[in-house]
Motif scaffolding. Structure first.
Motif, PDB file in Angstrom:
ATOM      1  N   ASN A 227     129.422  50.094 -26.055  1.00 28.08           N
ATOM      2  CA  ASN A 227     128.565  49.713 -24.884  1.00 28.08           C
ATOM      3  C   ASN A 227     128.038  48.407 -24.749  1.00 28.08           C
ATOM      4  OD1 ASN A 227     126.681  49.536 -26.747  1.00 28.08           O
ATOM      5  ND2 ASN A 227     125.271  50.931 -26.248  1.00 28.08           N
ATOM      6  N   GLY A 228     128.809  47.417 -25.471  1.00 30.06           N
ATOM      7  CA  GLY A 228     128.328  45.951 -25.321  1.00 30.06           C
ATOM      8  C   GLY A 228     127.474  45.425 -26.180  1.00 30.06           C
ATOM      9  N   SER A 229     127.075  46.509 -27.159  1.00 35.73           N
ATOM     10  CA  SER A 229     126.077  45.727 -27.907  1.00 35.73           C
ATOM     11  C   SER A 229     126.514  45.170 -29.347  1.00 35.73           C
ATOM     12  CB  SER A 229     124.933  47.232 -28.518  1.00 35.73           C
ATOM     13  OG  SER A 229     126.093  47.851 -29.194  1.00 35.73           O
ATOM     14  N   GLU A 230     127.717  44.940 -29.287  1.00 34.49           N
ATOM     15  CA  GLU A 230     128.382  44.208 -30.445  1.00 34.49           C
ATOM     16  C   GLU A 230     128.046  42.486 -30.523  1.00 34.49           C
ATOM     17  OE1 GLU A 230     132.539  45.176 -31.348  1.00 34.49           O
ATOM     18  OE2 GLU A 230     131.915  47.215 -30.789  1.00 34.49           O
ATOM     19  N   GLU A 231     127.669  42.267 -31.648  1.00 30.52           N
ATOM     20  CA  GLU A 231     127.758  40.486 -31.537  1.00 30.52           C
ATOM     21  C   GLU A 231     128.847  40.008 -31.363  1.00 30.52           C
ATOM     22  OE1 GLU A 231     128.258  38.673 -34.307  1.00 30.52           O
ATOM     23  OE2 GLU A 231     128.386  39.954 -36.110  1.00 30.52           O
ATOM     24  N   VAL A 232     128.728  38.823 -30.923  1.00 31.30           N
ATOM     25  CA  VAL A 232     129.905  37.802 -30.642  1.00 31.30           C
ATOM     26  C   VAL A 232     129.913  36.664 -31.585  1.00 31.30           C
ATOM     27  CG1 VAL A 232     131.205  36.207 -28.898  1.00 31.30           C
ATOM     28  CG2 VAL A 232     129.963  38.179 -28.097  1.00 31.30           C
TER      29      VAL A 232
ATOM     30  N   ALA B 132     121.682  38.689 -33.142  1.00 27.95           N
ATOM     31  CA  ALA B 132     122.359  38.601 -32.118  1.00 27.95           C
ATOM     32  C   ALA B 132     122.575  40.079 -31.653  1.00 27.95           C
ATOM     33  CB  ALA B 132     123.897  37.986 -32.251  1.00 27.95           C
ATOM     34  N   LYS B 133     122.762  40.945 -32.430  1.00 29.46           N
ATOM     35  CA  LYS B 133     122.989  42.358 -31.889  1.00 29.46           C
ATOM     36  C   LYS B 133     121.617  42.863 -31.464  1.00 29.46           C
ATOM     37  CE  LYS B 133     124.139  46.972 -33.455  1.00 29.46           C
ATOM     38  NZ  LYS B 133     124.703  47.881 -34.316  1.00 29.46           N
ATOM     39  N   LEU B 134     120.424  42.464 -32.078  1.00 27.33           N
ATOM     40  CA  LEU B 134     119.100  43.080 -31.681  1.00 27.33           C
ATOM     41  C   LEU B 134     118.914  42.345 -30.420  1.00 27.33           C
ATOM     42  CD1 LEU B 134     116.486  44.004 -32.488  1.00 27.33           C
ATOM     43  CD2 LEU B 134     116.007  41.861 -33.570  1.00 27.33           C
ATOM     44  N   MET B 135     119.164  40.904 -29.985  1.00 29.89           N
ATOM     45  CA  MET B 135     118.961  40.238 -28.934  1.00 29.89           C
ATOM     46  C   MET B 135     119.939  41.113 -27.442  1.00 29.89           C
ATOM     47  SD  MET B 135     118.944  36.187 -29.566  1.00 29.89           S
ATOM     48  CE  MET B 135     118.077  35.865 -28.024  1.00 29.89           C
ATOM     49  N   ILE B 136     121.059  41.406 -27.951  1.00 30.57           N
ATOM     50  CA  ILE B 136     121.922  42.008 -26.949  1.00 30.57           C
ATOM     51  C   ILE B 136     121.284  43.389 -26.720  1.00 30.57           C
ATOM     52  CG2 ILE B 136     124.297  43.110 -26.668  1.00 30.57           C
ATOM     53  CD1 ILE B 136     125.281  40.579 -28.183  1.00 30.57           C
TER      54      ILE B 136
END
Length: 131
Positions: free
Chosen positions: A24-29, A102-106
């Motif tokens: 769902n796009g919640s992966e960190e980049v 990053a994951k938390l922010m996303i």
């Protein structure tokens, strides 16, 4: 035969739900130090060190804009004060905590978030540090 087809269909539907939930796009980049330097020159953004205060005091990237410790809850407590429309570059000691941050922010609606990895690797790659 119809029961077998129904089971296959049910398994397929469950599989699609799982894929959608995981993707769902919640992966960190995660980007490399080279990618960070290139991207940062194009889109400066805000650089956040998510390490502990002691780690930060021992040295941090010269381009660091903020220090919000992930482990003591400071990072999460400050999420609401960050502009979701800006670009963020996060780092820690190894890239693990910055990945979690990053994951938390996303998950909280931020779209332009990059995990740039670990401090030592970034310095070894030529990024300037200071105390």
């Amino acid at each position: 035969m119809i029961k077998h087809i129904a089971r296959i269909g049910l398994v397929a539907i469950i599989g699609l739900f799982i894929i959608q939930a995981c993707g769902n796009g919640s992966e960190e980049v995660r980007i490399s130090s080279e990618e960070f330097e290139q991207k940062y020159s194009e889109v400066p953004g805000i650089v956040i060190d998510v390490r502990t205060q002691d780690e930060y005091d021992e040295g941090h990237l010269a381009v660091t804009d903020r220090h919000h410790d992930l482990l003591n809850g400071d990072f999460e407590a400050r999420l609401d004060s960050l502009d979701k429309n800006k670009t963020y570059y996060l780092y820690c000691r190894s890239g693990n905590r910055s990945g979690q941050a990053a994951k938390l922010m996303i998950e909280n609606g931020f779209e332009n978030v990059y995990n740039i990895g670990g401090f030592e690797d970034l310095v070894a790659a030529g990024l300037e540090s200071k105390k």
